[in-house]
Design an enzyme around this catalytic site. Structure first.
Site, PDB file in Angstrom:
ATOM      1  NE  ARG A 194      48.013  41.778  46.826  1.00  0.00           N
ATOM      2  CZ  ARG A 194      46.873  41.819  46.155  1.00  0.00           C
ATOM      3  NH1 ARG A 194      46.014  40.838  46.261  1.00  0.00           N
ATOM      4  NH2 ARG A 194      46.603  42.846  45.399  1.00  0.00           N
ATOM      5  CG  LEU A 228      35.672  41.131  37.383  1.00  0.00           C
ATOM      6  CD1 LEU A 228      37.150  41.224  37.667  1.00  0.00           C
ATOM      7  CD2 LEU A 228      35.315  42.005  36.202  1.00  0.00           C
ATOM      8  CB  ALA A 229      34.135  34.660  37.361  1.00  0.00           C
ATOM      9  N   GLY A 230      31.267  35.648  36.828  1.00  0.00           N
ATOM     10  CA  GLY A 230      29.865  35.313  36.544  1.00  0.00           C
ATOM     11  C   GLY A 230      29.304  36.108  35.381  1.00  0.00           C
ATOM     12  CG  LEU A 242      40.830  42.660  38.833  1.00  0.00           C
ATOM     13  CD1 LEU A 242      41.082  44.101  38.422  1.00  0.00           C
ATOM     14  CD2 LEU A 242      39.423  42.536  39.368  1.00  0.00           C
ATOM     15  CG  HIS A 288      42.617  41.306  49.727  1.00  0.00           C
ATOM     16  ND1 HIS A 288      41.624  42.234  49.553  1.00  0.00           N
ATOM     17  CD2 HIS A 288      43.279  41.228  48.559  1.00  0.00           C
ATOM     18  CE1 HIS A 288      41.695  42.691  48.314  1.00  0.00           C
ATOM     19  NE2 HIS A 288      42.668  42.098  47.687  1.00  0.00           N
ATOM     20  CB  SER A 344      45.431  50.495  45.580  1.00  0.00           C
ATOM     21  OG  SER A 344      46.195  49.869  44.577  1.00  0.00           O
ATOM     22  CD  GLU A 346      37.838  35.713  46.394  1.00  0.00           C
ATOM     23  OE1 GLU A 346      37.285  36.719  45.911  1.00  0.00           O
ATOM     24  OE2 GLU A 346      38.227  35.641  47.568  1.00  0.00           O
ATOM     25  N   GLY A 372      25.945  34.327  40.399  1.00  0.00           N
ATOM     26  CA  GLY A 372      26.957  35.357  40.631  1.00  0.00           C
ATOM     27  C   GLY A 372      27.127  36.211  39.398  1.00  0.00           C
TER      28      GLY A 372
END
Lengths: 252, 660, 229
Positions: free
Chosen positions: B339, B45-47, B461, B421, B286, B445, B42
């Site tokens: 949310r 962002l994390a990967g 994020l 989502h 958004s 995630e 992946g």
């Protein structure tokens, strides 16, 4: 209220980079015009599969205009014609007329060989980025974010340059197969920010050299790239790249 | 034999746990780092951030992604922003407050220590990204600008126009590119991980499929990190990208990594409503729109009926006949409630018949009042690109004046509806982000760790980058410290051969079903089952019915699937079929977890468990734990539940209250 | 391309201003022609100019070849030109070729008769070599030449109109603000240059002569009649 339209899709089939390609056609009947263009292609593929045929292959992912994966040349324009910058996935069937024939081709450029049908290999963009599209900062080294003051206008302009999604429409539209808009957007973003200054000269030279090495063409300022850019990058970025590049070369 | 679970939370007061851990963990010396290989699957962002950081430290990294470039990962689509406890706005923010808000937002189902660590490193993330040249929004004085987001009473969200995820991902991608250039990261694009290889009980490599050639390839390493995102696409329609899938995670699950809290699925309140049965995905608007937009439905049922029939337009309904139901029910937070609360409130109104589009499944998001207050220019400055995006899709421009009545200008309201989502649940990990398989780590995630039962806006994020830049690169060393005694494993080992053969066999099985139905048609059916029975409002009967339907669907998949073409070369349908196989299993996991959790919390709402006002009713007595599911050797067997009890030391668990 | 291009534009500007003199005073014009006769500085400038043209020409073909290669082997079946894209910008080579062909004719019409003869002994009429006005009148008295010259000038206008701002863009002296400025400057400069050239051609074609034309040309005719070598 959505109305239904029927269109003929004329799409490019090609088995591999060295194979010879050809067009196939498929009729799509009664598509609601609030369907997106890619959804219409999904419907076409479902129909092809139900006939036992292989589906039409094309790149797509986020379907909201930001990942830069979708890359179709539709009726002579990269991403199809829309009023303002939009990617293929943001194109809706309401933009087409009932009975229209829609021609779908891959990006055609030596820098982007076809993998299959309309899926092309854009690895070259990654290689250009690897040549210098970064600031050399290691994780954990950074000072406090507010220690660097950046005037709002500079930050906003850098943001505009950084909006490039790397889809390659600029190369696809350019009669020279030039990647200057892509390269200049990254160079500009970092040239506008103090963080990018330290490596500015090295970056401009390295990225341009890599772009040339990978077989992209030269810029002759036809502006076709900015006309089709889904993120509305402008050729003032190219001027800035030229400036950075020339001053870097002169300093040598 | 039931496995035991150890979350490895360090000792000490909450504020010192992470420092203590780092002070006492084992490290790998620079020379040994050069001998150690890490696979990162992946490039989101994390990967990307993990791959780059590990490579900077000296490890040899093999990084895989299914797209043509790391920059396409779906992190790129995050619009709103990223939270950090900088307190640049001087509004009383602090690490503790961010920690508290996140735990509360997560409905007290997150692991305290993890969340505190997340809040602690949040500030470093902003510093790091600014140094990379991420063009965050600035004030005129050159300082960073902030905005507020749902579930918080401070402005702590950093943003880059409506493209924060893109800019952060490009930042991580640039760091990754730098390491590729240095030769420390080897990048494999258009590769998909099909299986994790276990040698002597430890994750020691993967089997990956080259998506262009269709060939399976073996890769060995000292540790495997998966950063492959969530499983929202199990619902078919979601805000996820078309390629998002949970195959890597599910394959790890099959190999012994437990799956935690799968029922915690986030439904985002502000998406563009479904328009027809040909739709392929839902587009998120958004959440920042809720800062200035007001959400409403008509007060009178006859107005709603007229809207549904198309005989009336939203702007024609006068102010006094509008029901701003969030402001009415939650005066303190108004339109900025978390949310899950906002989503359920919309569903409640639509269920009562107040929906405003032809399907009756939409509510209005209106800017008339804020345009009056701030002027159209200011609103366009803030949301112009979102308005454009909305118009592109729906042909309606929310910034366009519709009519003037009694001196008040009415603008075209947007229509929105909740959509799947984000998935808070995921692969279970301990404090070190290690799964129940030694040497196998999960970040971003795809793990379950930090958001509890509900994630606050602008926290995804933050978590992805926290895991990748600042947590995993440390914790993985604690594992790798003694791994250099093992030689580099050859991929010729029988374990690798066996794993590859199993994948090959599975591909042959799918190709040879030769039934009648396309992958998408079955996937759509899966989506319907999930949304109807395992969606926003869940009941015992509905979930049981859902599980029954899922089993039938699996049978349909196994007997009636049709994949055109051959397994050689690029075959998009085959890859989608593999994803679908795992979405079905994932769907069942969500249903099992939702069925067993006899309470309502965060993204998991059981209709049997609600207060008289229709709010979620938690049961801390019986369900104050992480529900971990263990694979039982076969997709058909029900997974086994193992509980990780939650221990709260710093925060008093109480009922979430956004009313006052 | 940009540097040679700009140098050539400067030359054209000089050349055009010089030509306008022919509309005002035949004697003045011929005096300039005299200055630019077979002097070492004029010859050096000519050689440099020729060098510039050749360089510009070689670069153009090299660039076009590279760009053609970058384009790949397959071509689009359907293309559509966005409004923003000027036709000239995509056809600079074609325009350049027209300009070069026109230049060949121009060299034959004027340069061969005015400078070449001075460099090569016995190549032609030396006395007439400095009588530029005579040659202007002679050439443009034929309407065919005038039309050909006008077509040539139109191509040159398009070439310059794109070329000038494009050079500045390539040299990096452009941006959001300067882009529009350079576009305007390009348009104005190329229009002025071309109008100056065209004015002379059209005026002479329609029989206009500067007031001292007869004096100057009579001398020339006398020489011509004398058949001096």
């Amino acid at each position: 209220m959505a109305k239904n339209i029927s269109v003929t899709i004329k799409f490019w089939k090609q088995n591999g980079p060295k194979e010879k390609g050809h067009f196939d056609t498929h009729e799509l009947k009664n598509i609601p015009d609030d369907t997106s263009f890619l959804e219409a292609l999904d419907i076409m593929n479902e129909e092809l599969i139900s006939e036992g045929k292989e589906p039409f292959v094309f790149d797509h992912d986020c379907r909201e205009g930001i990942c830069g994966m979708c890359s179709l040349y539709i009726n002579g324009t990269p991403h199809g014609k829309t009023e303002r910058g939009a990617t293929t996935c943001q194109l809706y069937m309401r933009k087409f007329k009932d009975g229209e024939t829609i021609t779908v081709e891959p990006w055609r450029s030596a820098g982007f060989p076809v993998i299959k049908d309309c899926m092309v290999d854009r690895n070259a963009f990654d290689k250009i980025m690897q040549a210098g599209g970064y600031t050399t900062v290691r994780t954990g080294q950074a000072q406090d974010a507010n220690a660097i003051l950046i005037p709002k206008d500079d930050a906003d302009e850098a943001m505009d340059c950084a909006s490039c999604i790397g889809c390659g429409a600029c190369v696809a539209a350019c009669k020279n197969g030039s990647a200057m808009l892509f390269v200049s957007s990254k160079v500009s973003q970092l040239a506008l920010l103090p963080q990018g200054k330290a490596e500015a000269a090295r970056r401009a030279k390295a990225m341009v050299a890599k772009m040339d090495e990978l077989g992209f063409g030269n810029c002759t300022n036809t502006r076709a790239c900015e006309a089709v850019c889904p993120k509305c990058e402008t050729i003032s970025n190219i001027a800035r790249l030229n400036r950075e590049f020339i001053s870097a070369k002169l300093a040598d | 034999m039931a496995k035991t679970i150890d979350s490895k939370i360090p000792e000490g007061p909450i504020a010192e746990k992470w420092s203590n851990y780092k002070a006492h963990q084992r490290l790998v010396n620079p020379k040994n780092k050069l001998k150690l290989d890490v696979i990162v699957v992946g490039t989101g962002l994390a990967g990307a951030s993990a791959a780059a950081s590990l490579a900077e430290m000296g490890f040899n990294v093999y990084n895989f992604c299914i797209q043509d470039s790391p920059r396409r990962a779906h992190s790129i689509a995050a619009q709103g922003g990223i939270n950090a406890a900088k307190n640049y706005q001087n509004d009383g923010d602090s690490v503790y407050r961010l920690f508290y808000d996140t735990v509360k937002g997560g409905d007290y189902r997150a692991r305290e220590a993890n969340v505190y660590r997340l809040a602690e490193v949040s500030n470093d993330i902003i510093d790091q990204c600014v140094a990379q040249g991420v063009p965050f929004a600035r004030e005129y004085g050159g300082m960073l600008a902030n905005r507020s987001f749902g579930g918080a009473q401070v402005s702590r969200t950093f943003y880059a126009k409506g493209q924060t995820g893109q800019q952060l991902l490009l930042g991580a991608y640039s760091s990754l590119s730098k390491e590729v250039q240095r030769g420390k990261v080897k990048l494999y694009t258009r590769y998909e991980m099909e299986d994790v290889v276990i040698v002597d009980g430890r994750a020691r490599g993967i089997i990956a499929k080259n998506l262009v050639t269709g060939k399976l390839e073996r890769f060995s390493a000292n540790a495997v990190v998966i950063a492959t995102g969530g499983y929202g696409n199990a619902y078919f329609l979601s805000t996820n990208a078309m390629g998002c899938n949970c195959t890597a995670a599910i394959q790890c699950f099959r190999k012994g990594a437990m799956m935690a809290n799968p029922s915690y699925v986030q439904i985002h309140p502000t998406c563009i409503p479904v328009h027809g049965d040909k739709q392929s995905k839902l587009t998120l608007m958004s959440e920042s729109l809720r800062n200035d937009g007001r959400i409403w439905v008509p007060k009178k049922l006859e107005d709603a009926k007229a809207l549904q029939a198309g005989t009336k337009q939203g702007y024609e309904i006068p102010e006094e006949d509008r029901d701003y139901y969030l402001e009415r029910r939650y005066p303190a937070f108004g339109n900025l409630v978390p949310r899950d609360v906002a989503s359920r409130a919309a569903k409640e109104r639509c269920d009562k018949g107040f929906g405003v589009n032809n399907t009756g499944l939409a509510v209005f998001l209106d800017f008339s009042e804020s345009i009056q207050r701030l002027g159209i220019d200011e609103i366009l400055q803030r949301y112009g690109n979102l308005f454009d995006m909305y118009e592109e899709i729906t042909d309606v421009n929310p910034g366009e004046k519709a009519c003037t009545k009694n001196g008040v200008d009415y603008y075209h309201p947007m229509m929105i509806f909740p959509a799947i989502h984000y998935t808070m649940g995921g692969v279970w990990v301990d404090y070190e982000l290690q799964t129940t398989v030694p040497g196998l780590f999960a970040i971003g995630e795809c793990n379950f760790s930090d958001h509890g039962a509900n994630r606050l806006g602008a926290s995804a994020l933050m978590q992805g980058l926290a895991d990748g830049y600042f947590v995993l690169p440390y914790t993985i060393q604690n594992y790798l410290a003694d791994q250099n005694i093992w030689p580099r494993l050859s991929t010729d080992l029988p374990e690798f051969a066996e794993a590859e053969k199993a994948v090959e066999k599975e591909i042959d099985r799918l190709m040879n079903i030769k039934g009648k139905r396309s992958v998408d048609s079955i996937h759509k059916e899966l989506g319907h089952i999930m949304w109807e029975h395992v969606g926003m409002g869940r009941t015992k009967e509905g979930l049981e019915e859902g599980l029954k339907l899922l089993k039938e669907l699996r049978k349909e998949f196994d007997t009636n699937l049709f994949i055109p073409g051959s397994k050689e070369g690029l075959n998009v349908e085959l890859d989608k079929a593999i994803h679908l196989r795992d979405f079905i299993l994932m769907g069942e996991l969500v249903a099992y977890d939702a069925l067993h959790r006899e309470e309502s919390c965060g993204g998991h709402f059981r209709e049997e468990h609600q207060t008289e006002e229709g709010e979620a009713k938690r049961d801390d007595e019986n369900f104050f734990y992480v529900g971990c599911w263990d694979y039982q050797g076969n997709d058909d067997k029900a997974p086994e539940l193992i509980k990780e009890p939650l221990k709260y030391e710093a925060i008093k668990v109480q009922t979430r209250n956004y009313k006052n | 391309m940009s540097l040679t291009g700009i140098a050539l534009i400067l030359f054209l500007l000089f050349h055009a201003s010089m030509n306008v003199v022919a509309l005002i005073s035949a004697e003045g014009y011929n005096m300039i022609c005299g200055f630019l006769g077979a002097n070492w500085y004029a010859v050096a400038a000519t050689v440099a100019l020729a060098g510039l043209v050749v360089l510009h020409f070689i670069f153009a073909f090299w660039l076009t070849f590279q760009n053609w290669k970058a384009r790949g082997t397959d071509r689009y079946a359907v293309t559509s030109k966005p409004k923003k894209v000027e036709w000239a910008s995509q056809n600079m080579l074609a325009l350049g070729v027209i300009v070069i062909l026109g230049m060949g004719l121009h060299l034959y019409n004027f340069w061969a008769k005015m400078m070449l003869v001075e460099l090569v002994p016995c190549a032609g009429n030396h006395e007439l070599a400095t009588n530029g006005v005579y040659w202007i009148a002679e050439t443009f008295s034929c309407p065919c030449y005038t039309v050909i010259y006008l077509v040539w000038l139109a191509a040159l206008w398009m070439h310059l109109n794109h070329g000038l701002w494009s050079s500045m863009q390539t040299l990096g002296w452009s941006g959001k603000v300067w882009f529009n400025r350079w576009r305007a400057i390009s348009c104005i400069a190329s229009t002025i240059i071309i109008l100056m050239f065209a004015a002379v051609a059209v005026a002479f074609c329609f029989g206009y002569r500067p007031c001292d034309f007869n004096d100057v040309v009579n001398i020339a005719n006398a020489c011509h009649a004398g058949g001096l070598c």
